[in-house]
Design a protein around this motif. Sequence first.
Motif, short mmCIF file in Angstrom:
data_model
loop_
_atom_site.label_atom_id
_atom_site.label_comp_id
_atom_site.label_asym_id
_atom_site.label_seq_id
_atom_site.Cartn_x
_atom_site.Cartn_y
_atom_site.Cartn_z
N ARG A 230 -10.15 5.88 -7.25
CA ARG A 230 -8.71 5.25 -6.51
C ARG A 230 -9.26 4.38 -5.75
O ARG A 230 -10.35 4.31 -5.10
N LYS B 221 -3.88 8.39 -9.40
CA LYS B 221 -4.72 9.01 -8.24
C LYS B 221 -4.95 10.32 -8.41
O LYS B 221 -4.12 11.13 -8.98
N ARG C 155 0.87 -1.30 -0.08
CA ARG C 155 0.13 0.02 -0.28
C ARG C 155 0.82 1.23 0.06
O ARG C 155 0.48 2.17 -0.99
N SER D 178 2.43 1.96 -3.37
CA SER D 178 1.65 2.44 -4.22
C SER D 178 1.21 3.89 -4.00
O SER D 178 1.26 4.57 -5.00
N GLU D 179 1.26 4.26 -2.80
CA GLU D 179 0.97 5.68 -2.32
C GLU D 179 2.21 6.63 -2.65
O GLU D 179 2.05 8.09 -2.42
N SER D 180 3.49 6.08 -2.88
CA SER D 180 4.67 6.94 -3.05
C SER D 180 4.62 7.83 -4.15
O SER D 180 4.06 7.45 -5.37
N GLU D 181 5.01 9.10 -4.18
CA GLU D 181 5.15 10.14 -5.06
C GLU D 181 6.18 9.87 -6.06
O GLU D 181 5.97 10.21 -7.08
N GLN E 276 0.13 6.01 -7.74
CA GLN E 276 0.02 7.31 -7.34
C GLN E 276 -0.01 8.18 -8.56
O GLN E 276 -0.87 9.14 -8.69
#
Length: 523
Positions: free
Chosen positions: A299, A308, A145, A148-151, A305
Motif C-alpha cells: 500500500r 489496502k 489522502r 483514499s483512506e475512507s472505508e 481502501q
Amino acid sequence: MYRLTRTFARPTPTVLCLLLLCGLSSVAQAAVETAACKVLADDRLVDPLRTISGEYTRRTQIKVTVRFLPETEVNALVQKKQTQCDVVLCMPAEPKGKTAVESLPGARAVAWKYPSAKPVWAAVVGRKKGGVELLNFVGGPTGHRLWSESEAGFTITTGKTHAEAFDWVVKNRVGRTYPITAMRMLSESGGVREGICIDIGCGTGNLDVELAKRSNLTIIGLDIDADMKPLFEKRINEAGLQDRASFVQGDAQELPFDDDYADLIVSRGTLTFIPDIAKCLREVERVLKPTGVAFLGGRYVYTPQKHKISTDSLREIVAKSGVARAQVIDARGQWVKILGPRAPEAARRSGLGPHMLAARFIADYAIAEGKCLLICTADGGLQKALQRGFVDFSDMEITALYPTRKVADEAAARIALAKLSERITCKVGNVLDLPFEESSFDAVAGVGPILLWGDREKGMSEVYRVLRPGGAALVGGKYLGMPQFRKVSSETLRASAAKTGIPSIRVVDNMGQWVEILKGTRD
C-alpha cells in the motif's frame, strides 16, 4: 453604541470596562461565526467528509459544520438556490448521471467513488473566502489522502482508462516521490547497480527513469495493462533511455522470464493489487538470481481502501508463501523484501536514514519548494545526511542553524567544498530564540534531541512562529541508541505541546520520536 445623556449618572470605570468587554465579546463571537464554514453534502459522503473537515479544523482552527442530506434533496436545494452553505458536495445517483452541483460556477470533481467511478462534485456557493480554502483542501493532497483512506471506498481520480488516471496521479500528486523511492530501493539492494532490473507494475515508467539515472541497470518495466505501454515509452524516450529500458506486458503471478534472470526486482505500490500475492512472491523468488534482491511495495498513501491490507495480514501471506528469505518491512510504506541466498551482506540493512526525513516532507506535507530551516545541534553524520536529503529530494533554499560560530564556520567550509553553498547557508542560533522573522520558512526540520530539554514549550512556540502559513515542522526527540536517562517520554512531550496552545501540534512515535507542527494548510 451606547448614548450617554445627562438623564443617567456618569458610568464608573468598572461599568465602562464591562461595557467594553461586552462589546469585545460580541466582536469576538462574530469573528468566530464569520470564520466558521458551512457545508452541505450528499449523505453517502459522511465517512470521508467528517474526517476531512476534522483535519481541516485541526490545522486551521476554523470550525466546519456539515449537513448531510440525501442526494435528491441536495440537488433540489441547489436548484432552488437555498443551500445556505459555503461549500456543497454531491455524487450522481448513477456512474454517468448528473448532479445540480456540477452546473454551478467553478464546480469540480474532487474524488470518485471506487470502483464505480461516480464523481464527487463540489462547488463554492457562498462569497466567503473560507469556502474556497476549504474546497481546495478537500480536493488537495491531504484531502485526497483522506478520501483514499475512507472505508466507504473512494479514489482521487478517474479517466477514460486506468493508464490515464494513473498518469494524472503521477503528474499531480506523487511525481516527486519517484527519486526518493528509487534511492531507497538501490540502498535496500546493498549495492546492486548493474545487471537486469524488473519493475513489476511499472505504470508510466517514472520509477524506471529514476532507477536508470542512479545506476547502470538494464530495466524491464512489466505491467498487466497494455494501455500503459505508450505512456511508458513516451516517458523513456523523453529521458533518452531507449537503449536501457523496455516495456513488457505481463502478469505478476506468471512472470514471463527464465529462472535466475534478474539482479534486482522492484515494485512500487502494486503488491496489494495482485489477486494472489503469495504466487507473485514465489515467481519473484524463481526469477531472482541467487545474488539478487527484491524490494516490493504494498500500500501507499493514495491506494484505495479496498486494496489496502494490514501489515499483519501481509506477514501471514508471506509466511504461507513458502518464500524462505522474504520479510515484511513496515517503515515509510509497506514492503516485502526478498534476499537471494548469496545477496550482498549490505542488503540485510535498512535503506532508511536521516536523509529520508526530506522524503517525509514531500510525501506527507507536499512541500518541496520554498525555504527550509534545518536545526543542527552539531555537524555530524546525522546533520550531513539530513542536509543531503533536502538537497537531493527538494528544490528548497536551505538554512542550516548551528549552536556556535565555530561549528557554523566549519560546516560552511565543508558545504563550500561540496559546492553546495548556493543551496545551503549557515547561521548561528538556537531553537529557544530563533534569529529569524515571523513566517520565514515553509519547512523546519531537525534530527536528534532538539526539543527534549530546557524550555520545550518556548522551543515549540519558536518553531511555530517562524513557519509560514501552510508550513510544516518535524523536529526530533529521542532516538535509537540514546541512553535511557537522557530520554523524555512521549507523554511528557505531549503535555508540553498542549501547554503551547499551538492549534496543530502533536508528538509522533514513528521511526523515532518527533514533534510535528502544522500552520494552516497549503492545499
